[in-house]
Write an enzyme that holds these catalytic residues in place. Structure first.
Site, PDB file in Angstrom:
ATOM      1  N   LYS A 191       0.872  -1.186   0.000  1.00 25.56           N
ATOM      2  CA  LYS A 191       0.000   0.000   0.000  1.00 25.56           C
ATOM      3  C   LYS A 191       0.905   1.230   0.000  1.00 25.56           C
ATOM      4  O   LYS A 191       1.040   1.947   0.989  1.00 25.56           O
ATOM      5  CB  LYS A 191      -0.930  -0.012   1.213  1.00 25.56           C
ATOM      6  CG  LYS A 191      -2.213  -0.786   0.948  1.00 25.56           C
ATOM      7  CD  LYS A 191      -3.179  -0.704   2.094  1.00 25.56           C
ATOM      8  CE  LYS A 191      -4.012   0.552   2.086  1.00 25.56           C
ATOM      9  NZ  LYS A 191      -5.106   0.552   1.114  1.00 25.56           N
TER      10      LYS A 191
HETATM   11  N1  PPE Z   1      -7.549  -2.553  -3.257  1.00 24.26           N
HETATM   12  C1  PPE Z   1      -7.019  -1.324  -3.104  1.00 24.26           C
HETATM   13  C2  PPE Z   1      -6.287  -0.712  -4.231  1.00 24.26           C
HETATM   14  C3  PPE Z   1      -7.145  -0.657  -1.892  1.00 24.26           C
HETATM   15  O1  PPE Z   1      -6.621   0.556  -1.734  1.00 24.26           O
HETATM   16  C4  PPE Z   1      -7.869  -1.261  -0.840  1.00 24.26           C
HETATM   17  C5  PPE Z   1      -8.025  -0.551   0.472  1.00 24.26           C
HETATM   18  C6  PPE Z   1      -8.413  -2.551  -1.047  1.00 24.26           C
HETATM   19  C7  PPE Z   1      -8.215  -3.166  -2.265  1.00 24.26           C
HETATM   20  C8  PPE Z   1      -9.139  -3.290   0.035  1.00 24.26           C
HETATM   21  O2  PPE Z   1      -8.265  -3.668   1.081  1.00 24.26           O
HETATM   22  P1  PPE Z   1      -8.756  -3.851   2.577  1.00 24.26           P
HETATM   23  O3  PPE Z   1      -9.025  -2.487   3.122  1.00 24.26           O
HETATM   24  O4  PPE Z   1      -7.654  -4.549   3.258  1.00 24.26           O
HETATM   25  O5  PPE Z   1      -9.987  -4.668   2.528  1.00 24.26           O
HETATM   26  N2  PPE Z   1      -8.197   0.855   0.365  1.00 24.26           N
HETATM   27  C9  PPE Z   1      -8.014   1.704   1.516  1.00 24.26           C
HETATM   28  C10 PPE Z   1      -7.977   3.160   1.128  1.00 24.26           C
HETATM   29  C11 PPE Z   1      -9.238   3.646   0.495  1.00 24.26           C
HETATM   30  C12 PPE Z   1      -9.344   5.121   0.319  1.00 24.26           C
HETATM   31  O6  PPE Z   1     -10.324   5.543  -0.348  1.00 24.26           O
HETATM   32  O7  PPE Z   1      -8.506   5.866   0.877  1.00 24.26           O
HETATM   33  C13 PPE Z   1      -9.067   1.462   2.566  1.00 24.26           C
HETATM   34  O8  PPE Z   1     -10.163   0.989   2.239  1.00 24.26           O
HETATM   35  O9  PPE Z   1      -8.796   1.772   3.718  1.00 24.26           O
END
Ligand code: PPE
Length: 307
Positions: free
Chosen positions: A159
């Site tokens: 991330k």
């Molecule tokens: N893909 C991406 C690219 C992503 O950034 C997230 C989280 C996910 C999948 C889902 O991951 P998880 O949160 O572990 O289920 N995105 C973070 C940031 C979003 C934002 O708008 O800022 C989040 O959801 O915290």
């Protein structure tokens, strides 16, 4: 969005939010050299608890390792405790928690050698990720004209703040076109994920989600897979194409900030009946029950913030 809080954890201690500032010449601000997490604290009968806290912090350290921040002056345990302290001391019952590890000082240049890392953890009450109407009826989405990162261009398992330029391109274009969210294809043309969420399709009662090769290994995705299998659904991780999305009975995205959100329309094509479908609704509700401590079998997913 109201970002207010009383305290931010900065490099090991809580400081008033107005003191949690970084200088303009912070390398991370110039090159996107930071890795972060997003977690949510939920209100349970035993007080606030952070959902899958340990796994999020493990992923933060994994993101740092992937990007090349090697020797860090903090342990995972300290960041776990710091995250709980931020929720507790701010007095939030439900909030979003954002740890960010960043290139703080050392030099300005495209090289992590000699960089001094900084680490902050902030929290705020992130409500209304989408409009109430989109939340219940489902989102209107487009397939982005921008391609998701090739995994050897940017590290999609990290991330990394810099990765999110790609998401911002897609989400901004999508908003300007009048949609709620964009779905992104990987460099081979297969479906990857949303700009900040993983994606699922439901077809004839079976759940499909892209395998992990080019997407973030989302913890909400993992939770949804577990919950769905426990409810008796078959879940397949496999390659998905854009046209398979058009003929799905249901589509939904999931992530920490978004939680579980149905997609009712994609590229002007109604999905299924054109409103959030029953499997999505069932999983969204089951996810919320798990996150708020109402499902004893998932109690391990919660870390309580009280001392
Ligand atoms: N893909 C991406 C690219 C992503 O950034 C997230 C989280 C996910 C999948 C889902 O991951 P998880 O949160 O572990 O289920 N995105 C973070 C940031 C979003 C934002 O708008 O800022 C989040 O959801 O915290």
């Amino acid at each position: 969005m109201n970002l207010d809080s009383k305290f931010v954890w900065m490099n090991g201690a809580l400081v008033p939010q107005e003191k949690a500032v970084v200088p303009f010449l912070t390398p991370a601000l110039h090159y996107g050299t930071a890795v972060f997490e997003g977690m949510r604290a939920y209100n349970t009968s035993k007080g606030s608890a952070i959902f899958r806290l340990k796994e999020h912090i493990t992923r933060l350290f994994a993101s740092a390792r992937i990007f090349g921040f090697l020797a860090l002056p903090w342990t995972e345990e300290e960041v776990i405790e710091g995250s709980k302290a931020v929720v507790r001391e701010n007095g939030f019952t439900e909030c979003y928690v954002r740890p960010l590890l960043f290139a703080a000082s050392g030099h300005m240049g495209l090289n992590l050698l000699g960089i001094v890392p900084g680490l902050g953890i902030a929290a705020w009450e992130w409500k209304g990720f989408v409009s109430p109407e989109a939340e219940t009826a489902g989102l209107r989405a487009n397939v982005s004209s921008f391609t998701r990162h090739h995994p050897n261009v940017m590290m999609t398992k990290s991330k990394l703040a810099g990765n999110y330029g790609n998401s911002v391109l897609a989400r901004t274009e999508s908003a300007r076109l009048g949609f709620d969210e964009a779905l992104m294809l990987d460099p081979t043309g297969l479906v990857a994920e949303g700009t900040g969420e993983n994606l699922f399709a439901v077809r004839k009662g079976v759940l499909y989600t892209p395998h992990r090769a080019t997407v973030l290994e989302g913890l909400t995705r993992d939770s949804v897979i577990t919950i769905a299998r426990d409810l008796g659904y078959e879940v397949r991780e496999e390659a998905l194409t854009r046209d398979q999305l058009y003929v799905a009975d249901e589509l939904f995205v999931c992530g920490t900030a978004a939680e579980v959100l149905g997609i009712r329309e994609l590229d002007f094509r109604p999905i299924g009946t054109g409103v959030r479908g029953p499997v999505t609704t069932r999983l969204a509700e089951a996810f919320r029950r798990a996150a708020t401590g109402q499902e004893p079998r998932y109690a391990d997913w919660l870390d309580h913030c009280n001392k």
